[in-house]
Design an enzyme around this catalytic site. Structure first.
Site, PDB file in Angstrom:
ATOM      1  N   GLY A  49       0.839  -1.186   0.000  1.00  0.00           N
ATOM      2  CA  GLY A  49       0.000   0.000   0.000  1.00  0.00           C
ATOM      3  C   GLY A  49       0.876   1.238   0.000  1.00  0.00           C
ATOM      4  N   GLN A  54       3.121   9.891   1.180  1.00  0.00           N
ATOM      5  CA  GLN A  54       4.408   9.189   1.188  1.00  0.00           C
ATOM      6  C   GLN A  54       5.252   9.513  -0.043  1.00  0.00           C
ATOM      7  OE1 GLN A  54       2.511   5.164   2.170  1.00  0.00           O
ATOM      8  NE2 GLN A  54       4.466   5.031   3.239  1.00  0.00           N
ATOM      9  N   CYS A  94       6.531  -0.118   7.322  1.00  0.00           N
ATOM     10  CA  CYS A  94       6.090   1.047   6.552  1.00  0.00           C
ATOM     11  C   CYS A  94       7.239   1.499   5.669  1.00  0.00           C
ATOM     12  CB  CYS A  94       5.680   2.170   7.512  1.00  0.00           C
ATOM     13  SG  CYS A  94       5.077   3.651   6.682  1.00  0.00           S
ATOM     14  N   LEU A  95       6.937   1.776   4.391  1.00  0.00           N
ATOM     15  CA  LEU A  95       7.991   2.216   3.477  1.00  0.00           C
ATOM     16  C   LEU A  95       8.597   3.549   3.923  1.00  0.00           C
ATOM     17  CD1 LEU A  95       6.367   1.270   0.042  1.00  0.00           C
ATOM     18  CD2 LEU A  95       8.060  -0.009   1.372  1.00  0.00           C
ATOM     19  N   HIS A 136      -3.890   1.132   8.385  1.00  0.00           N
ATOM     20  CA  HIS A 136      -2.521   1.662   8.339  1.00  0.00           C
ATOM     21  C   HIS A 136      -2.405   2.698   7.215  1.00  0.00           C
ATOM     22  CE1 HIS A 136       2.044   1.073   8.230  1.00  0.00           C
ATOM     23  NE2 HIS A 136       1.781   1.802   7.157  1.00  0.00           N
ATOM     24  N   GLU A 137      -2.938   2.326   6.037  1.00  0.00           N
ATOM     25  CA  GLU A 137      -2.792   3.187   4.865  1.00  0.00           C
ATOM     26  C   GLU A 137      -3.564   4.488   5.033  1.00  0.00           C
ATOM     27  OE1 GLU A 137      -0.493   3.794   2.458  1.00  0.00           O
ATOM     28  OE2 GLU A 137      -0.571   1.657   2.886  1.00  0.00           O
ATOM     29  N   HIS A 140      -2.223   7.345   7.085  1.00  0.00           N
ATOM     30  CA  HIS A 140      -1.273   8.263   6.426  1.00  0.00           C
ATOM     31  C   HIS A 140      -1.966   9.546   5.949  1.00  0.00           C
ATOM     32  CE1 HIS A 140       2.536   6.146   6.323  1.00  0.00           C
ATOM     33  NE2 HIS A 140       1.969   5.038   5.864  1.00  0.00           N
TER      34      HIS A 140
HETATM   35 ZN    ZN Z   1       2.944   3.236   5.997  1.00  0.00          ZN
END
Ligand code: ZN
Length: 184
Positions: A49, A54, A94-95, A136-137, A140
């Site tokens: 995701g 991000q 998380c990226l 989670h997504e 953001h």
């Molecule tokens: Zn994340």
């Protein structure tokens, strides 16, 4: 094809509430390009995701493509409703927070009302692992990172580098979800 740079924790855009988009914006060529770039970036990083903040765009847009999902979801302007408050825990990654994993508990079933890429209203209900992925997504888009939700960090066991996670914590996870990896 354009792979975008990913904002890492500490970058202010990750802590801002993202702006919602109008239907005209959602269907614009600029946003179409952004979506394609986000998929290129997600695939390159092998994540499941990615949210627009991000990639340094403070817009209420996220893409999600987890294993077992037939087709990726493109989500604009989401509203999230908890359908079952029972908590479930997963080790999340998380990226934007590379090399770390943290154990986070979230409600096990949620509904998300959103606009799709044609600006049409959609609703999806998810439970289990996908419910954690969506929460989670969508966090953001509200300036929240999973580390904000890790409990008992001072206990020293619920936030871990990925290498130590694999060595010491992977076997803690029980049942069918033990192989699930959350990286978004
Ligand atoms: Zn994340």
């Amino acid at each position: 094809m354009a792979i975008r740079k990913i904002a890492r924790m500490g970058t202010p855009v990750l802590r801002k509430k993202a702006r919602e988009l109008s239907p005209a914006e959602i269907t614009s060529p600029e946003i179409r390009t952004l979506i394609q770039d986000m998929f290129d970036t997600l695939n390159d990083y092998d994540g499941i995701g990615l949210a627009a903040p991000q990639v340094f765009e403070s817009l209420a847009l996220a893409i999600i493509h987890y294993p077992q999902d037939e087709e990726p979801k493109i989500i604009f302007n989401p509203k999230i409703t908890v359908l079952d408050e029972t908590l479930q825990g997963y080790w999340e990654g998380c990226l934007s927070i590379p090399e770390l994993r943290g154990y986070v508990e979230r409600p096990r079933k949620v509904r998300i009302d959103y606009l799709d890429q044609r600006a049409k209203p959609q609703s999806i209900t998810v439970e289990g692992f996908p419910a954690t992925v969506f929460q989670h997504e969508l966090d953001h888009l509200f300036g929240v990172l999973y580390v904000d939700r890790v409990k008992n960090v001072l206990g020293g066991t619920l936030l871990s580098f990925t290498e130590e996670y694999a060595r010491y914590h992977l076997s803690d996870e029980q049942g069918e979800d033990s192989s699930e990896q959350l990286d978004d």
